[in-house]
Design a protein around this motif. Structure first.
Motif, mmCIF file in Angstrom:
data_model
loop_
_atom_site.group_PDB
_atom_site.id
_atom_site.type_symbol
_atom_site.label_atom_id
_atom_site.label_comp_id
_atom_site.label_asym_id
_atom_site.label_seq_id
_atom_site.Cartn_x
_atom_site.Cartn_y
_atom_site.Cartn_z
ATOM 1 N N TYR A 171 0.825 -1.196 0.000
ATOM 2 C CA TYR A 171 0.000 0.000 0.000
ATOM 3 C C TYR A 171 0.868 1.259 0.000
ATOM 4 O O TYR A 171 1.942 1.301 0.608
ATOM 5 N N ILE A 172 0.370 2.274 -0.667
ATOM 6 C CA ILE A 172 0.947 3.615 -0.593
ATOM 7 C C ILE A 172 -0.199 4.585 -0.358
ATOM 8 O O ILE A 172 -1.172 4.614 -1.114
ATOM 9 N N ASP A 173 -0.099 5.356 0.724
ATOM 10 C CA ASP A 173 -1.134 6.331 1.066
ATOM 11 C C ASP A 173 -2.525 5.705 1.110
ATOM 12 O O ASP A 173 -3.502 6.267 0.616
ATOM 13 N N GLY A 174 -2.624 4.497 1.667
ATOM 14 C CA GLY A 174 -3.907 3.858 1.859
ATOM 15 C C GLY A 174 -4.460 3.138 0.653
ATOM 16 O O GLY A 174 -5.532 2.544 0.728
ATOM 17 N N LYS A 175 -3.735 3.156 -0.479
ATOM 18 C CA LYS A 175 -4.220 2.527 -1.702
ATOM 19 C C LYS A 175 -3.344 1.344 -2.062
ATOM 20 O O LYS A 175 -2.120 1.434 -2.048
ATOM 21 N N VAL A 176 -4.003 0.246 -2.425
ATOM 22 C CA VAL A 176 -3.245 -0.932 -2.831
ATOM 23 C C VAL A 176 -2.599 -0.662 -4.171
ATOM 24 O O VAL A 176 -3.155 0.009 -5.039
ATOM 25 N N GLN A 177 -1.382 -1.178 -4.339
ATOM 26 C CA GLN A 177 -0.622 -0.938 -5.563
ATOM 27 C C GLN A 177 -0.783 -2.091 -6.533
ATOM 28 O O GLN A 177 -0.802 -3.257 -6.148
ATOM 29 N N ASP A 178 -0.869 -1.768 -7.810
ATOM 30 C CA ASP A 178 -1.120 -2.758 -8.854
ATOM 31 C C ASP A 178 -0.389 -2.323 -10.103
ATOM 32 O O ASP A 178 -0.523 -1.199 -10.542
ATOM 33 N N ASN A 179 0.404 -3.201 -10.695
ATOM 34 C CA ASN A 179 1.230 -2.867 -11.854
ATOM 35 C C ASN A 179 0.772 -3.570 -13.122
ATOM 36 O O ASN A 179 1.581 -3.874 -13.973
ATOM 37 N N VAL A 180 -0.502 -3.874 -13.266
ATOM 38 C CA VAL A 180 -0.957 -4.651 -14.405
ATOM 39 C C VAL A 180 -0.754 -3.893 -15.706
ATOM 40 O O VAL A 180 -1.124 -2.743 -15.830
ATOM 41 N N THR A 181 -0.145 -4.545 -16.690
ATOM 42 C CA THR A 181 0.032 -3.942 -18.007
ATOM 43 C C THR A 181 -0.132 -5.019 -19.059
ATOM 44 O O THR A 181 -0.154 -6.214 -18.784
ATOM 45 N N GLY A 182 -0.221 -4.598 -20.306
ATOM 46 C CA GLY A 182 -0.184 -5.515 -21.430
ATOM 47 C C GLY A 182 -1.228 -6.598 -21.362
ATOM 48 O O GLY A 182 -2.401 -6.363 -21.097
ATOM 49 N N ALA A 183 -0.791 -7.844 -21.629
ATOM 50 C CA ALA A 183 -1.706 -8.973 -21.703
ATOM 51 C C ALA A 183 -2.419 -9.205 -20.374
ATOM 52 O O ALA A 183 -3.581 -9.595 -20.335
ATOM 53 N N GLN A 184 -1.723 -8.962 -19.256
ATOM 54 C CA GLN A 184 -2.365 -9.166 -17.964
ATOM 55 C C GLN A 184 -3.524 -8.196 -17.762
ATOM 56 O O GLN A 184 -4.552 -8.533 -17.194
ATOM 57 N N LYS A 185 -3.357 -6.971 -18.239
ATOM 58 C CA LYS A 185 -4.414 -5.981 -18.089
ATOM 59 C C LYS A 185 -5.637 -6.377 -18.918
ATOM 60 O O LYS A 185 -6.776 -6.215 -18.507
ATOM 61 N N ILE A 186 -5.395 -6.912 -20.116
ATOM 62 C CA ILE A 186 -6.489 -7.366 -20.971
ATOM 63 C C ILE A 186 -7.212 -8.536 -20.312
ATOM 64 O O ILE A 186 -8.442 -8.597 -20.270
ATOM 65 N N ALA A 187 -6.432 -9.485 -19.753
ATOM 66 C CA ALA A 187 -7.039 -10.632 -19.077
ATOM 67 C C ALA A 187 -7.874 -10.170 -17.892
ATOM 68 O O ALA A 187 -8.963 -10.687 -17.638
ATOM 69 N N SER A 188 -7.372 -9.183 -17.168
ATOM 70 C CA SER A 188 -8.108 -8.673 -16.023
ATOM 71 C C SER A 188 -9.442 -8.083 -16.448
ATOM 72 O O SER A 188 -10.474 -8.308 -15.809
#
Length: 505
Positions: A171-188
């Motif tokens: 977490y940073i400043d109360g928000k969960v961090q997520d680095n999804v890009t590319g194919a993973q972002k499409i799958a999500s």
């Protein structure tokens, strides 16, 4: 304070859609109530009472019994829950865990440092032990530090009390961090039905002793209470305030860092509905986002005449040896995080040598880290000439894709470094590669940035260091820093780079 101590960012490991679907299904076995649980629900109190009854019916209170010594018992504070709704469809209820100590004649409520414990109930059916952990470094001496959950920055260890699955979220400043890009972002996007949903992606799993819990062997002279200290790296606390400590509990679950976790909870101090907190706010960026971004000048020394720096090595003294050092200032120390989101005050509170290259996107400011090179000529009379230089975007350009600049990086912070000895010819080849970039090369955040340039310079001298392409980038300080750490002679102790001579007249 180094940003690596303050801020953490998650990393990505590609996973198949099939595996993701299995994980998604695993978290959707609970029967969903007709109305998401929130403080505004008409039957809010009755549903909270049902949660409490199910907790004891399933004997989940036994899951909080310490493994080593049972001197401390943990009880949910049923009278002070905090409710939260994520993405309009997933509910969380947070119950603080109160620790009670009883041993011989000593008893009372404990005071906890280094972590805060919660019972976290997702969708009224999935029960988790939540441990909010202060950001710690290995061998840290500052273990006795209270966790502040408002705008929390650190790690949350979520352990499913039924399945024992464990997840480590950052977490940073109360928000969960997520680095999804590319194919993973499409799958999500395909797998998650709720607009703006946030997911967490698998990086690696490991089984080892972590988040050890220590109790003082008597009332602390500092506060007159039994102290509980939690150390993520299981560092035994030194005696403080006249008391020593002994271990009462530890974790040994297989912990998957950055694993895909649907709709993770936000800061529990927020309370109430949080709506959808996905998108750019959680670290999602595309090529177009970076194409439209600009550079935030850190006001460090810009090199206007590179010849005045390289001519310093022609000092007329015979050389005994030449060395080149590549320094990597990772956005998060010992992590392949490609950037960190920074608050507006970051520029004014963090000195320039402790910052990486700062990028302003359309929504947030990012620190993407920095990679730079130390050039050193050691003379036979014991003297030396040093220059420390790095490649930057033009501070006056309207985008980060523009004519590159060289800056003097004397004393710049780094997290990992690597030094090679070279010949005079190899040393000059590295200087020529750097001079060529100064004269004619464009800086581009995703295709030729500071790390790409530093690799070009040191590899021109025969270093043969590998690149680390991932996602949108050829290289980043986060990715390459992790590659460098695997080198046998790498210096993994963070510090500040050597001081350069600067311009010679």
């Amino acid at each position: 304070m180094r940003k690596a101590k303050l801020l953490f960012f998650a990393a990505i490991l590609a996973v198949t859609i099939t595996n993701l679907k299995c994980k998604k299904d695993a978290f959707n076995t609970a029967s969903e109530p007709t109305e998401v649980l929130s403080e505004n629900a008409k039957n809010y109190s009755e549903r909270l009472q049902s949660i409490k009854e199910n907790f004891y019916k399933l004997k989940l209170d036994e899951k909080f019994i310490p493994k080593v010594k049972q001197d401390v018992t943990w009880t949910p504070d049923w009278d002070h829950p905090t409710s939260q709704v994520v993405n309009d469809s997933v509910s969380y209820v947070f119950y603080p865990l109160i620790g009670f100590y009883k041993k011989d004649q000593l008893k009372g409520e404990v005071k906890t440092y280094g972590a805060k414990f919660y019972l976290i109930v997702k969708d009224e059916n999935d029960f988790y032990k939540g441990v909010y952990l202060n950001e710690q470094k290995e061998n840290s001496k500052d273990l006795k530090k209270e966790v502040v959950l408002e705008n929390f920055t650190g790690k949350l260890l979520l352990t499913n009390l039924k399945t024992k699955d464990a997840f480590l979220l950052k977490y940073i400043d109360g928000k969960v961090q997520d680095n999804v890009t590319g194919a993973q972002k499409i799958a999500s996007a395909k797998l998650m039905a709720n607009k703006g949903a946030v997911s967490y992606w698998a990086q690696q799993c490991h089984t080892e002793m972590r988040y050890c819990v220590y109790a003082s062997d008597g009332y602390s002279h500092c506060g007159g209470a039994i102290d509980i200290i939690v150390s993520y790296y299981c560092q035994w606390p030194s005696s403080q305030c006249g008391v020593s400590y002994y271990m009462i509990d530890y974790g040994e679950e297989t912990v998957c860092e950055d694993i895909w976790f649907p709709d993770p909870p936000q800061d529990p101090t927020d309370g109430g509905d949080t709506g959808g907190n996905g998108g750019d706010e959680t670290g999602q960026f595309s090529q177009s986002d970076f194409d439209l971004s600009t550079y935030i000048d850190d006001q460090s020394v810009k090199v206007n005449d590179i010849k005045k720096y390289t001519d310093c090595f022609a000092d007329g003294k015979p050389a005994n040896s030449y060395t080149l050092t590549i320094y990597v200032d990772q956005p998060v120390a010992n992590s392949n995080s490609q950037w960190i989101i920074v608050p507006p005050t970051y520029q004014t509170t963090t000195p320039s040598p402790q910052r990486g290259i700062m990028i302003k996107t359309q929504t947030v400011d990012l620190d993407v880290g920095h990679t730079f090179i130390g050039f050193e000529k050691n003379n036979s009379d014991g003297s030396n000439v040093r220059q420390v230089l790095g490649f930057y975007p033009d501070p006056d350009a309207s985008s980060t894709d523009s004519k590159g600049k060289i800056k003097d990086n004397s004393g710049h912070a780094f997290d990992v470094s690597y030094t090679i000895s070279v010949t005079a010819l190899q040393f000059n080849q590295a200087l020529q590669a750097m001079t060529s970039d100064f004269n004619s090369t464009n800086y581009n955040l995703t295709s030729y940035n500071c790390t790409d340039a530093a690799l070009n310079w040191i590899n021109a001298a025969g270093a043969n260091l590998a690149s680390a392409p991932r996602g949108l980038f050829n290289n980043t300080p986060g990715d390459f820093g992790q590659v460098l750490r695997n080198k046998s002679n790498a210096n993994k102790n963070e510090g500040y780079g050597m001081s350069g001579k600067g311009a010679c007249n």
